[in-house]
Scaffold this motif. Structure first.
Motif, short mmCIF file in Angstrom:
data_model
loop_
_atom_site.label_atom_id
_atom_site.label_comp_id
_atom_site.label_asym_id
_atom_site.label_seq_id
_atom_site.Cartn_x
_atom_site.Cartn_y
_atom_site.Cartn_z
N GLU A 28 0.85 -1.19 0.00
CA GLU A 28 0.00 0.00 0.00
C GLU A 28 0.89 1.24 0.00
OE1 GLU A 28 -2.97 -0.02 3.08
OE2 GLU A 28 -3.32 -2.18 2.84
N LEU A 29 0.64 2.12 -0.97
CA LEU A 29 1.42 3.35 -1.09
C LEU A 29 0.45 4.53 -1.16
CD1 LEU A 29 4.10 4.85 -1.42
CD2 LEU A 29 3.98 4.33 -3.88
N TYR A 30 0.52 5.39 -0.17
CA TYR A 30 -0.33 6.57 -0.08
C TYR A 30 0.56 7.80 -0.26
CZ TYR A 30 -3.48 3.15 1.95
OH TYR A 30 -4.26 2.03 2.16
N ILE A 31 0.45 8.43 -1.44
CA ILE A 31 1.29 9.60 -1.72
C ILE A 31 0.44 10.76 -2.28
CG2 ILE A 31 3.57 8.55 -1.95
CD1 ILE A 31 3.00 8.04 -4.86
N PRO A 32 -0.64 11.09 -1.59
CA PRO A 32 -1.46 12.19 -2.09
C PRO A 32 -0.83 13.55 -1.81
CG PRO A 32 -2.33 11.44 -0.01
CD PRO A 32 -1.19 10.52 -0.37
N PHE A 33 -1.29 14.55 -2.54
CA PHE A 33 -0.89 15.94 -2.34
C PHE A 33 0.61 16.14 -2.51
CE2 PHE A 33 -4.66 15.01 0.20
CZ PHE A 33 -5.57 15.85 -0.41
N ASN A 34 1.12 15.66 -3.64
CA ASN A 34 2.51 15.86 -4.02
C ASN A 34 2.52 16.40 -5.45
OD1 ASN A 34 4.39 14.88 -1.81
ND2 ASN A 34 2.95 13.17 -1.92
N GLN A 35 3.62 16.31 -6.14
CA GLN A 35 3.72 16.81 -7.51
C GLN A 35 4.26 15.75 -8.46
OE1 GLN A 35 6.14 20.06 -6.40
NE2 GLN A 35 4.47 20.89 -5.21
N ILE A 36 3.83 14.54 -8.27
CA ILE A 36 4.33 13.41 -9.05
C ILE A 36 3.66 13.39 -10.42
CG2 ILE A 36 4.45 10.90 -9.16
CD1 ILE A 36 4.55 11.05 -6.02
N LYS A 37 4.48 13.32 -11.46
CA LYS A 37 3.97 13.24 -12.83
C LYS A 37 4.16 11.84 -13.40
CE LYS A 37 4.97 18.01 -14.04
NZ LYS A 37 5.68 18.91 -14.95
N ASP A 38 5.28 11.22 -13.09
CA ASP A 38 5.66 9.94 -13.69
C ASP A 38 5.55 8.81 -12.67
OD1 ASP A 38 6.71 7.97 -15.32
OD2 ASP A 38 8.80 8.57 -14.96
N VAL A 39 4.72 7.82 -13.00
CA VAL A 39 4.55 6.68 -12.09
C VAL A 39 5.12 5.40 -12.70
CG1 VAL A 39 2.55 7.66 -10.92
CG2 VAL A 39 2.21 6.26 -12.95
N SER A 40 5.90 5.52 -13.76
CA SER A 40 6.42 4.35 -14.45
C SER A 40 7.28 3.46 -13.56
CB SER A 40 7.21 4.77 -15.70
OG SER A 40 8.31 5.58 -15.35
N GLN A 41 7.95 4.03 -12.57
CA GLN A 41 8.80 3.24 -11.67
C GLN A 41 8.02 2.23 -10.84
OE1 GLN A 41 10.22 7.00 -10.17
NE2 GLN A 41 12.30 6.18 -10.21
N LEU A 42 6.74 2.44 -10.72
CA LEU A 42 5.94 1.55 -9.86
C LEU A 42 5.74 0.16 -10.46
CD1 LEU A 42 3.29 4.05 -8.49
CD2 LEU A 42 5.27 3.10 -7.31
N PHE A 43 6.01 -0.01 -11.74
CA PHE A 43 5.86 -1.35 -12.32
C PHE A 43 6.83 -2.34 -11.68
CE2 PHE A 43 9.49 -0.34 -14.92
CZ PHE A 43 10.02 -1.56 -15.28
N LEU A 44 7.83 -1.82 -10.98
CA LEU A 44 8.79 -2.66 -10.27
C LEU A 44 8.24 -3.20 -8.95
CD1 LEU A 44 11.92 -0.39 -10.82
CD2 LEU A 44 11.40 -2.54 -12.01
N HIS A 45 7.01 -2.88 -8.63
CA HIS A 45 6.39 -3.27 -7.36
C HIS A 45 5.21 -4.20 -7.61
CE1 HIS A 45 8.86 -0.42 -5.16
NE2 HIS A 45 8.62 0.43 -6.14
N PRO A 46 5.48 -5.47 -7.90
CA PRO A 46 4.40 -6.41 -8.24
C PRO A 46 3.46 -6.73 -7.08
CG PRO A 46 6.48 -7.57 -8.01
CD PRO A 46 6.79 -6.11 -7.90
N THR A 47 3.83 -6.38 -5.87
CA THR A 47 2.97 -6.68 -4.71
C THR A 47 2.03 -5.52 -4.35
OG1 THR A 47 4.71 -5.92 -3.22
CG2 THR A 47 4.64 -8.29 -3.72
N LEU A 48 2.15 -4.41 -5.05
CA LEU A 48 1.34 -3.23 -4.75
C LEU A 48 -0.15 -3.50 -5.00
CD1 LEU A 48 1.92 -0.33 -3.79
CD2 LEU A 48 1.90 0.37 -6.18
N GLN A 49 -0.97 -3.27 -3.98
CA GLN A 49 -2.41 -3.51 -4.07
C GLN A 49 -3.21 -2.21 -4.00
OE1 GLN A 49 -3.47 -6.33 -1.01
NE2 GLN A 49 -1.64 -7.53 -1.42
N VAL A 50 -2.71 -1.23 -3.25
CA VAL A 50 -3.40 0.05 -3.08
C VAL A 50 -2.43 1.17 -3.43
CG1 VAL A 50 -4.53 1.59 -1.42
CG2 VAL A 50 -4.82 -0.90 -1.21
#
Length: 185
Positions: A27-49
């Motif tokens: 679970e990754l909660y990163i609201p209220f930031n300035q993130i544009k690129d989420v491509s790095q998250l494909f490296l996290h196969p266990t991510l559910q939320v």
């Protein structure tokens, strides 16, 4: 790192370099930031939320990277530029077919229907037409008129529909008929 849940709200993050090594993240909660690129998250196969509320995610390609995370069930992209796209929910849900909840709303089977280029073109055309019409009305040009209507411009009899007028009975006569005085003196 065995970290499974991470909250990084309001941290002024511009990228996700900080989570690269957290392979067990669920679970990754990163609201209220300035993130544009989420491509790095494909490296996290266990991510559910994944909560990306109020960031800068704008392109559909970002969603394609998230689709590779097969365990991802809950995604929040509210208040991101991508959420303003026509057919936004359909675009996201048709690409991430295993998603159960998007922006805190359960995903329906209808939303999983793939959006075609023709659908988007039709919607874009309708949006442009509405914007043009709105701009004309702002200038005082209303449907059926070639020139702006102004307060000084009188209405012609052809522009006003004829209304049948019938003489009306005065209100008092209709609602308060005279009642004969039957009182005894």
């Amino acid at each position: 790192c065995n970290l499974r849940v991470l909250w990084l709200a309001h941290c002024n993050l511009k990228d996700l370099d900080c989570v690269d090594t957290m392979e067990q993240l669920e679970e990754l909660y990163i609201p209220f930031n300035q993130i544009k690129d989420v491509s790095q998250l494909f490296l996290h196969p266990t991510l559910q939320v994944l909560d990306l509320d109020d960031n800068q995610v704008a392109n559909v390609e970002s969603v394609d990277f998230l689709a590779s995370i097969k365990k991802l069930q809950v995604l929040n992209l509210d208040n991101n530029p991508i959420a303003l796209k026509t057919y936004y929910r359909n675009i996201v849900c048709s690409r991430i077919t295993h998603l159960e909840t998007l922006d805190n709303i359960k995903v329906s089977d209808m939303e999983r229907k793939r959006v075609t280029d023709e659908d988007e073109a039709i919607e874009d055309y309708a949006r442009r037409e509405a914007a043009e019409q709105s701009e004309k009305m702002r200038k005082g040009i209303f449907p059926g008129h070639e020139v702006p209507l102004t307060k000084q411009q009188p209405f012609s009899s052809s522009s006003v529909s004829s209304v049948a007028t019938t003489p009306r009975t005065p209100r008092t006569a209709r609602f308060f008929p005279e009642v004969p005085n039957t009182s005894r003196s």
